[in-house]
Design a protein around this motif. Structure first.
Motif, PDB file in Angstrom:
ATOM      1  N   GLU A 129      -5.057   1.070  -1.265  1.00 52.08           N
ATOM      2  CA  GLU A 129      -5.603   0.939   0.084  1.00 52.08           C
ATOM      3  C   GLU A 129      -5.734   2.274   0.796  1.00 52.08           C
ATOM      4  O   GLU A 129      -6.526   2.414   1.733  1.00 52.08           O
ATOM      5  CB  GLU A 129      -4.734  -0.002   0.925  1.00 52.08           C
ATOM      6  CG  GLU A 129      -5.347  -0.357   2.262  1.00 52.08           C
ATOM      7  CD  GLU A 129      -4.644  -1.496   2.966  1.00 52.08           C
ATOM      8  OE1 GLU A 129      -5.145  -1.934   4.021  1.00 52.08           O
ATOM      9  OE2 GLU A 129      -3.593  -1.958   2.467  1.00 52.08           O
ATOM     10  N   ARG A 130      -4.998   3.277   0.358  1.00 52.65           N
ATOM     11  CA  ARG A 130      -5.060   4.588   1.005  1.00 52.65           C
ATOM     12  C   ARG A 130      -6.196   5.458   0.460  1.00 52.65           C
ATOM     13  O   ARG A 130      -6.426   6.551   0.979  1.00 52.65           O
ATOM     14  CB  ARG A 130      -3.721   5.309   0.842  1.00 52.65           C
ATOM     15  CG  ARG A 130      -2.582   4.629   1.580  1.00 52.65           C
ATOM     16  CD  ARG A 130      -1.238   5.270   1.256  1.00 52.65           C
ATOM     17  NE  ARG A 130      -0.143   4.567   1.886  1.00 52.65           N
ATOM     18  CZ  ARG A 130       0.428   4.916   3.049  1.00 52.65           C
ATOM     19  NH1 ARG A 130      -0.009   5.990   3.679  1.00 52.65           N
ATOM     20  NH2 ARG A 130       1.418   4.216   3.562  1.00 52.65           N
TER      21      ARG A 130
ATOM     22  N   ARG B 151      -9.522   6.692   0.618  1.00 51.39           N
ATOM     23  CA  ARG B 151     -10.514   6.682   1.690  1.00 51.39           C
ATOM     24  C   ARG B 151     -11.641   7.664   1.366  1.00 51.39           C
ATOM     25  O   ARG B 151     -11.657   8.805   1.835  1.00 51.39           O
ATOM     26  CB  ARG B 151      -9.864   7.078   3.018  1.00 51.39           C
ATOM     27  CG  ARG B 151      -8.649   6.242   3.421  1.00 51.39           C
ATOM     28  CD  ARG B 151      -8.993   4.783   3.669  1.00 51.39           C
ATOM     29  NE  ARG B 151      -7.892   4.095   4.341  1.00 51.39           N
ATOM     30  CZ  ARG B 151      -7.832   2.791   4.550  1.00 51.39           C
ATOM     31  NH1 ARG B 151      -8.831   2.023   4.128  1.00 51.39           N
ATOM     32  NH2 ARG B 151      -6.812   2.246   5.178  1.00 51.39           N
TER      33      ARG B 151
ATOM     34  N   ASN C  72     -12.408   0.809   0.035  1.00 50.21           N
ATOM     35  CA  ASN C  72     -11.890   1.646  -1.055  1.00 50.21           C
ATOM     36  C   ASN C  72     -12.834   1.662  -2.255  1.00 50.21           C
ATOM     37  O   ASN C  72     -12.428   1.425  -3.395  1.00 50.21           O
ATOM     38  CB  ASN C  72     -10.503   1.164  -1.507  1.00 50.21           C
ATOM     39  CG  ASN C  72      -9.641   0.652  -0.363  1.00 50.21           C
ATOM     40  OD1 ASN C  72      -9.375  -0.539  -0.280  1.00 50.21           O
ATOM     41  ND2 ASN C  72      -9.256   1.542   0.527  1.00 50.21           N
TER      42      ASN C  72
ATOM     43  N   THR D  55      -7.775  -0.052  -6.197  1.00 52.60           N
ATOM     44  CA  THR D  55      -6.854  -1.026  -5.614  1.00 52.60           C
ATOM     45  C   THR D  55      -5.821  -0.335  -4.735  1.00 52.60           C
ATOM     46  O   THR D  55      -4.885  -0.975  -4.261  1.00 52.60           O
ATOM     47  CB  THR D  55      -6.135  -1.834  -6.716  1.00 52.60           C
ATOM     48  OG1 THR D  55      -5.451  -0.931  -7.593  1.00 52.60           O
ATOM     49  CG2 THR D  55      -7.126  -2.667  -7.517  1.00 52.60           C
TER      50      THR D  55
ATOM     51  N   ARG E  44       2.233  -2.779   6.290  1.00 57.03           N
ATOM     52  CA  ARG E  44       2.178  -2.087   5.000  1.00 57.03           C
ATOM     53  C   ARG E  44       2.512  -0.599   5.143  1.00 57.03           C
ATOM     54  O   ARG E  44       2.223   0.183   4.242  1.00 57.03           O
ATOM     55  CB  ARG E  44       0.790  -2.288   4.369  1.00 57.03           C
ATOM     56  CG  ARG E  44       0.529  -3.739   3.995  1.00 57.03           C
ATOM     57  CD  ARG E  44      -0.717  -3.942   3.172  1.00 57.03           C
ATOM     58  NE  ARG E  44      -1.942  -3.652   3.874  1.00 57.03           N
ATOM     59  CZ  ARG E  44      -2.468  -4.442   4.817  1.00 57.03           C
ATOM     60  NH1 ARG E  44      -1.846  -5.548   5.168  1.00 57.03           N
ATOM     61  NH2 ARG E  44      -3.605  -4.117   5.406  1.00 57.03           N
TER      62      ARG E  44
ATOM     63  N   ASN F  21      -8.903  -6.766   1.593  1.00 60.58           N
ATOM     64  CA  ASN F  21      -9.153  -5.810   2.680  1.00 60.58           C
ATOM     65  C   ASN F  21      -8.863  -6.407   4.059  1.00 60.58           C
ATOM     66  O   ASN F  21      -9.678  -6.299   4.978  1.00 60.58           O
ATOM     67  CB  ASN F  21     -10.602  -5.337   2.653  1.00 60.58           C
ATOM     68  CG  ASN F  21     -11.061  -4.924   1.280  1.00 60.58           C
ATOM     69  OD1 ASN F  21     -11.938  -5.568   0.703  1.00 60.58           O
ATOM     70  ND2 ASN F  21     -10.477  -3.877   0.740  1.00 60.58           N
TER      71      ASN F  21
ATOM     72  N   LYS G 185     -11.254 -10.346   0.462  1.00 62.09           N
ATOM     73  CA  LYS G 185     -12.020  -9.109   0.271  1.00 62.09           C
ATOM     74  C   LYS G 185     -13.120  -8.996   1.324  1.00 62.09           C
ATOM     75  O   LYS G 185     -13.672 -10.002   1.773  1.00 62.09           O
ATOM     76  CB  LYS G 185     -12.622  -9.064  -1.133  1.00 62.09           C
ATOM     77  CG  LYS G 185     -11.577  -8.956  -2.238  1.00 62.09           C
ATOM     78  CD  LYS G 185     -12.212  -8.878  -3.619  1.00 62.09           C
ATOM     79  CE  LYS G 185     -11.148  -8.746  -4.704  1.00 62.09           C
ATOM     80  NZ  LYS G 185     -11.760  -8.678  -6.066  1.00 62.09           N
TER      81      LYS G 185
ATOM     82  N   ALA H 266       0.839  -1.202   0.000  1.00 67.72           N
ATOM     83  CA  ALA H 266       0.000   0.000   0.000  1.00 67.72           C
ATOM     84  C   ALA H 266       0.871   1.248   0.000  1.00 67.72           C
ATOM     85  O   ALA H 266       0.850   2.044   0.940  1.00 67.72           O
ATOM     86  CB  ALA H 266      -0.929  -0.009   1.202  1.00 67.72           C
TER      87      ALA H 266
ATOM     88  N   ARG I 129      -9.723  -4.913  -4.257  1.00 66.55           N
ATOM     89  CA  ARG I 129      -8.500  -5.439  -3.673  1.00 66.55           C
ATOM     90  C   ARG I 129      -8.817  -6.150  -2.356  1.00 66.55           C
ATOM     91  O   ARG I 129      -9.926  -6.050  -1.832  1.00 66.55           O
ATOM     92  CB  ARG I 129      -7.478  -4.330  -3.414  1.00 66.55           C
ATOM     93  CG  ARG I 129      -7.909  -3.293  -2.393  1.00 66.55           C
ATOM     94  CD  ARG I 129      -6.710  -2.481  -1.891  1.00 66.55           C
ATOM     95  NE  ARG I 129      -5.869  -3.256  -0.998  1.00 66.55           N
ATOM     96  CZ  ARG I 129      -4.541  -3.185  -0.978  1.00 66.55           C
ATOM     97  NH1 ARG I 129      -3.905  -2.376  -1.803  1.00 66.55           N
ATOM     98  NH2 ARG I 129      -3.821  -3.916  -0.141  1.00 66.55           N
TER      99      ARG I 129
END
Length: 804
Positions: free
Chosen positions: A398-399, A401, A367, A396, A440, A312, A333, A58, A310
């Motif tokens: 992860e950041r 938001r 996401n 995909t 991560r 989770n 997921k 990530a 992606r």
């Protein structure tokens, strides 16, 4: 935060909203301490259900890289609007009449797993503008700085409202040599978001169609009025300045983080693990009778399933069975919503018509942004996925938001991306999630980034952003029927909060008379209501309209007619009551504004009592005339259920608290329990301050058998409860699970005894007049159940083996 309840992955009745307590309430004393993972539960195995080697990394992505990670439905395109260094950690925004964006930047939220420095005053209200007209915001002005965790920003005549972790403020906007600066800057409500944990505070200030400002995680609304205007019944003046005065009134408790509305003025909201819910009735429709306070049911718009792009595993309870897909192509997921954020009803003019009015909810833990079609039924709303098995927008990254959505001045949809590694607050963080964060490096590079995106229909360019301040009030009138709801809503606010004279009022009446669009007529009627310019001829004209919602709106605004018109208004309401459901519901409610409408109430009760809200609408509309109504009825007209409701009017308020019957030491414990219920324990965030519960979130606490048995209540408080459960004649089956307090080091056995005392002696419960649930009871149950790691179910209490 409500948008951040990375939760308990659908495993809690604790709802979250994004906001910390004030520095005075909770000083940042853990700066140098080792992290304490308060979300851990004794007996839980913090196992990695997905091997670390299989989890994608990530990294921090540039905007260009992030754009490549999006997956959108065919026909849509994602475009950047703003990004660092022009915006940082945005959580809420508002558009002013010039089309500029006012954004609340929560720049200290959870920079690491300890929340180091979170309570430092480093947040901002910033203004973003597009100076070259290319559709991207290139100018940043910090309007107010040094705010502790700002969470709300909204536009009002002369300036802005904004909120920090405790209070609501007004800041006057001045333009000095082309630069925006605050003039008058004052607290307007010191208790706006007081109390509660960082994740359970009031937010939003949505300017509703009825010209009130509504809030999520709150039962309070606000209205701006001219100085000389009368204060509405049931409201109180709390503030005034040279522009206007502000009144505050009660409303239904609703939501978690963010609010939206449809073209009729109905409100939509969500809980952390439950996406968008919609209210079938107009706000406060069932709150006209001071002795009657039924639940204002909000209906789920579709299910809880999500389809991320992606894995989770970085959710708070990702180690528990059922939270993540265990195997197959979707392995790892998220299965269901766990961090629903600010939902939206899309009312722009950029997307094709089939997408107008769809309900959207972001899921920042997964996401993505989900889309549902709202389905109108008799007395209820429901929904279905617009893209079955898929989502409108996924990433995909992860950041990514997404924490809020907005209808934009250019007709498109704006997505507020906090762009933050850590979503779950330290008050609920598990050691499992802390390890995921460390693995991560999601605890690095936070609080220095943020994005705002535009979701647009690929074949339709975004419209030019208008500057409505360059138009005259007469030109604002012409926008009341604009295809883009942002323009018509903004025009209404400018007219209502400005100084519109007779010429403008005549223009509004002409505008709606010449329109055939329901949303234009409805918006115009509420504009007239806001200008205190409702007249009998207008009400009569639209009460007879073929469109149900135009007629309902006409009846609602007609409640403002002067007393001299009440006789004629009553006749129109009777005609409306005879026009069938749902018009009859509004006729029954609107009777509350006049005297002598008991025949209308009788008619609606006779013909619609078995339909949704039939009885409730009649009883709400009776106001102070309940006794006269009962006396007017003939034998056989009153069914058993309605008789029960009528005979118990006002009694709930009398029975709400059993505090007076307690000893002085138990009264002190009761008071402490009330503070905890609404504060640190966060019980009110789901059950409501008045114990009414919330559909899809938590059951009512009124007159509930679940608090009678002290041993059972102690077990539930310690280890939680999973539905379905029965309360009185009703079954509550919520997707979320109430978490227990057994592992909360900040909640003692004495605290739990206090919460129990408050619950057992409130809302019609009176269990401690002769005895009490003591701290020793909690301690004994804790010791007896120390091996338990899962929440209880109703079936557990039918078995003698409760302690297992």
């Amino acid at each position: 935060m409500s948008f951040v309840n990375l939760l308990r992955a659908g495993l809690t009745l604790l709802c979250v909203s994004l906001v910390p307590v004030s520095a005075s309430e909770s000083p940042d004393s853990n700066e140098a301490a080792e992290p304490e993972f308060k979300g851990d539960r004794e007996g839980h195995e913090m196992r990695d259900v997905i091997p670390k080697r299989d989890i994608p990394s990530a990294p921090v992505l540039s905007v260009e890289q992030a754009l490549k990670r999006f997956q959108v439905q065919p026909g849509f395109v994602v475009e950047p609007v703003a990004a660092e260094p022009n915006v940082f950690n945005p959580v809420a925004l508002a558009f002013d009449a010039r089309g500029r964006i006012w954004v609340a930047e929560m720049t200290t939220y959870m920079p690491d797993v300890q929340g180091t420095g979170e309570m430092q005053p480093r947040g901002n209200i910033a203004v973003l503008a597009d100076t070259d007209g290319d559709g991207e915001l290139d100018e940043r002005t910090v309007f107010i700085s040094e705010i502790v965790l700002p969470r709300t920003v909204s536009i009002v005549e002369g300036g802005i409202f904004y909120a920090d972790q405790t209070s609501l403020y007004f800041a006057e906007v001045q333009n000095e040599d082309g630069r925006l600066t605050p003039g008058l800057h004052e607290v307007v409500d010191p208790d706006y978001a007081r109390g509660g944990s960082v994740e359970h505070k009031t937010n939003t200030m949505l300017y509703g169609l009825d010209n009130w400002y509504y809030n999520a995680r709150s039962d309070t609304r606000y209205q701006v009025l001219p100085h000389e205007s009368a204060v509405p019944t049931g409201a109180e003046e709390i503030y005034r300045n040279r522009h206007w005065k502000l009144v505050r009134a009660g409303t239904e408790y609703r939501g978690q983080w963010g609010l939206s509305m449809d073209d009729y003025g109905r409100l939509y909201h969500n809980g952390n693990s439950s996406p968008v819910h919609g209210e079938y009735l107009l706000p406060n429709a069932l709150a006209r009778n001071p002795g009657f306070w039924p639940d204002a049911t909000a209906h789920a718009i579709g299910g809880h399933r999500v389809y991320p792009a992606r894995m989770n595993p970085g959710v708070n309870r990702g180690y528990m069975e059922g939270v993540l897909v265990p195997e197959g192509p979707d392995r790892g997921k998220l299965v269901n919503f766990t961090a629903a954020s600010g939902s939206l009803v899309y009312r722009g003019d950029n997307f094709p018509q089939p997408y107008y009015g769809m309900a959207l909810t972001p899921e920042p833990a997964a996401n993505l942004v989900t889309a549902r079609r709202i389905i109108e039924g008799e007395g209820q709303l429901s929904g279905e996925a617009l893209f079955p098995g898929q989502e409108l927008l996924t990433s995909t990254d992860e950041r990514f938001r997404p924490v809020n959505l907005h209808n934009a001045p250019d007709g498109s949809l704006y997505v507020v991306d906090m762009y933050h590694g850590i979503l779950q607050h330290r008050e609920f963080l598990t050691s499992y999630l802390a390890a995921q964060i460390k693995d991560r490096e999601l605890d690095e590079n936070n609080n220095t980034m943020g994005r705002i995106y535009r979701l647009r229909w690929q074949e339709t360019p975004a419209a030019d952003v208008p500057d409505l301040t360059q138009l005259s009030p007469l030109q604002w009138v012409s926008l009341l029927g604009h295809d883009n709801a942002w323009q018509r809503d903004t025009a209404r606010r400018l007219l209502v909060q400005g100084e519109a004279g007779p010429e403008i009022i005549r223009a509004v009446k002409r505008e709606i008379r010449n329109s055939e669009r329901p949303f234009a007529i409805i918006n115009g009627l509420w504009t007239l209501r806001g200008l205190d310019a409702i007249d009998l001829a207008t009400v009569r004209r639209y009460l007879r309209h073929d469109n149900d919602w135009i007629a309902i709106t006409a009846a609602a605004v007609g409640e403002a007619l002067p007393k001299a018109d009440h006789k004629a208004y009553r006749k129109q309401l009777m005609k409306m009551a005879r026009s069938g459901y749902p018009r009859a519901l509004q006729a029954a409610v609107s009777v509350s504004a006049i005297e002598g409408g008991l025949d209308i109430s009788r008619h609606v009760l006779k013909h619609h009592r078995h339909q949704p809200y039939g009885r409730e609408a009649v009883i709400s509309g009776l106001g102070q005339e309940a006794d006269a109504f009962i006396a007017s009825l003939e034998d056989g007209e009153l069914d058993e259920e309605t008789e029960y409701l009528l005979n118990n009017l006002g009694k709930r308020q009398e029975e709400e608290s059993n505090r007076a019957q307690l000893s002085s030491d138990r009264q002190a414990l009761y008071d402490r329990g009330k503070q905890l219920f609404n504060g640190e324990a966060a019980c009110a965030s789901c059950h409501g301050r008045h114990g009414n519960g919330q559909t899809g979130v938590a059951p009512t606490l009124w007159e509930t058998q679940w608090v009678k048995d002290s041993q059972r209540l102690a077990r539930v408080l310690l280890h939680g409860l999973s539905g379905p459960i029965q309360v009185g004649p009703f079954v509550w089956d919520t997707p979320a699970v109430m978490p227990g307090f057994a592992a909360r080091q900040d909640i003692s056995d004495e605290d739990l005894a206090a919460v129990a005392t408050y619950i057992r002696n409130s809302w019609g419960n009176a269990e401690d007049s002769g005895g009490a649930l003591k701290e020793s009871t909690i301690t004994a149950v804790r010791e007896a159940t120390e091996a338990r790691s899962e929440p209880y179910t109703a079936e557990d209490f039918q078995s003698p083996e409760q302690d297992r």
